[in-house]
Design an enzyme around this catalytic site. Sequence first.
Site, PDB file in Angstrom:
ATOM      1  CG  HIS A 206      -8.070  -1.210   0.534  1.00 33.28           C
ATOM      2  ND1 HIS A 206      -7.954  -0.079   0.270  1.00 33.28           N
ATOM      3  CD2 HIS A 206      -6.593  -1.396   0.741  1.00 33.28           C
ATOM      4  CE1 HIS A 206      -6.618   0.567   0.405  1.00 33.28           C
ATOM      5  NE2 HIS A 206      -5.782  -0.608   0.616  1.00 33.28           N
ATOM      6  CB  CYS A 244      -5.319   0.810   4.027  1.00 24.66           C
ATOM      7  SG  CYS A 244      -3.952   1.431   3.018  1.00 24.66           S
ATOM      8  CG  HIS A 271      -2.991  -2.665   3.032  1.00 25.18           C
ATOM      9  ND1 HIS A 271      -3.654  -2.092   1.929  1.00 25.18           N
ATOM     10  CD2 HIS A 271      -2.735  -3.996   3.216  1.00 25.18           C
ATOM     11  CE1 HIS A 271      -3.857  -3.474   1.327  1.00 25.18           C
ATOM     12  NE2 HIS A 271      -3.437  -4.548   1.984  1.00 25.18           N
ATOM     13  CG  ASP A 316       0.267  -0.126   1.398  1.00 21.94           C
ATOM     14  OD1 ASP A 316       0.578  -0.686   0.102  1.00 21.94           O
ATOM     15  OD2 ASP A 316      -0.851   0.041   1.678  1.00 21.94           O
ATOM     16  CG  HIS A 317       2.000   2.416  -1.945  1.00 18.60           C
ATOM     17  ND1 HIS A 317       0.898   3.248  -2.387  1.00 18.60           N
ATOM     18  CD2 HIS A 317       1.269   1.125  -2.402  1.00 18.60           C
ATOM     19  CE1 HIS A 317      -0.044   2.855  -2.945  1.00 18.60           C
ATOM     20  NE2 HIS A 317       0.124   1.677  -2.991  1.00 18.60           N
ATOM     21  CE1 TYR A 330       2.071  -3.049  -3.050  1.00 17.90           C
ATOM     22  CE2 TYR A 330       1.459  -1.440  -4.969  1.00 17.90           C
ATOM     23  CZ  TYR A 330       1.218  -1.986  -3.649  1.00 17.90           C
ATOM     24  OH  TYR A 330      -0.004  -1.995  -3.139  1.00 17.90           O
TER      25      TYR A 330
HETATM   26  C1  DNO Z   1      -2.822   0.005  -3.678  1.00 19.84           C
HETATM   27  C2  DNO Z   1      -3.755  -1.038  -3.119  1.00 19.84           C
HETATM   28  C3  DNO Z   1      -5.194  -1.012  -3.451  1.00 19.84           C
HETATM   29  C4  DNO Z   1      -5.746  -2.082  -2.825  1.00 19.84           C
HETATM   30  C5  DNO Z   1      -7.325  -2.196  -3.557  1.00 19.84           C
HETATM   31  C6  DNO Z   1      -8.066  -3.384  -2.653  1.00 19.84           C
HETATM   32  O1  DNO Z   1      -1.751  -0.137  -3.987  1.00 19.84           O
HETATM   33  O2  DNO Z   1      -3.640  -0.642  -1.694  1.00 19.84           O
HETATM   34  O3  DNO Z   1      -4.933  -1.288  -4.908  1.00 19.84           O
HETATM   35  O4  DNO Z   1      -5.282  -3.250  -3.428  1.00 19.84           O
HETATM   36  O5  DNO Z   1      -7.825  -0.967  -2.996  1.00 19.84           O
HETATM   37  O6  DNO Z   1      -8.998  -3.763  -3.354  1.00 19.84           O
END
Ligand code: DNO
Length: 360
Positions: A206, A244, A271, A316-317, A330
Amino acid sequence: MKMVFRWFGEGNDTVTLTQIKQIPGVEGIVWALHDVPAGEEWPMDKIWQVKEAADKAGLHMKVVESVNIHEDIKLGLPSRDLYIDNYKKTIVKLAEVGVKVICYNFMPVFDWVRTDLHKELEDGSTALFYEKEKVAHLNLDEQVQRINANPNFTMPGWEPERLARLTELFDAYKDVTEEQLFENAKYFLEEIIPFAAKHDIRMAIHPDDPPWPIFGLPRIITGQDNIRRFLNLVDSPYNGLTMCSGSLGANPANDIVAIVNEFADRIPFAHIRNVRVYENGDFIETSHRTTDGTVDIAGIVNALHDNDYEGYCRPDHGRHIWDEQCRPGYGLYDRALGIMYLWGLWDANRRKLQGERIGD
Ligand code: DNO
């Protein structure tokens, strides 16, 4: 593109598996045993509990996020071999329940960092916010003292267990340069990638969030050149990237469409989310829609489609909307809206480029 949704587990998430199942096109959960400390072997009975819950909901559990890396591995200490060994034992168990992708990060001490978890946007919703100057000028010694004086002290986005060892860890990282961190990553990858390959699990690093060094600690998964270097440390399809868009997009110099095009066959997991970056370097998370932020979400989905992307993808978020009380970033609602936007872009591509009838 296979759509999945992050789930923090029974009692740990405000979103239920039934709700996840009802989001169009979601086929699996992205999960982890969040109560197992980094470096420890995951217990099989707890893995089975998640498997049973997922099976019952009609969802798969092929993507894990994250099996965290013990700091001693990132620091390159002799004790790393023990933790690498535990990591392998966990891989064996995850393969047993059909896991195909492990997302993880190589950020020293901290995972993602924000300065405000509920910053209000123009429409009255709230979202995660990062103030660049505030972090740059944070006096860490002062913070560490405050933390040590108050065991209940917390900072948005900082996990309590990471806070507990702060002083010790900062000390340990004093001599770890970016080069050293790459060396330590190489050692880890040389051990883990062939092992993961044998168990048909793709490792997916990531990006660092934000993608630049903070608090004087090195960060290496920051942009296209460093990603290339990391993937070349062990040149195998099992050494992959979690693409991401929000993490990389916090630095407007990152051309994420170019990143997708260059590494498409090394991206088992994506992501996708948007951020709006301000001129002073602050950024706030927005809806997934391209026009709401600075990240070219439509361009990214087009690029994934052009490259016949068959990997996993999750929204994602999201913002906190419609009065939802949830884990910061989330919630159910905005991430579900995000999914429908991603499907819209994807399906439009399918129809345009392949003349397929949607639904075929
Ligand atoms: C945040 C996530 C990160 C991700 C880690 C992967 O919301 O995208 O915490 O899970 O960095 O190891």
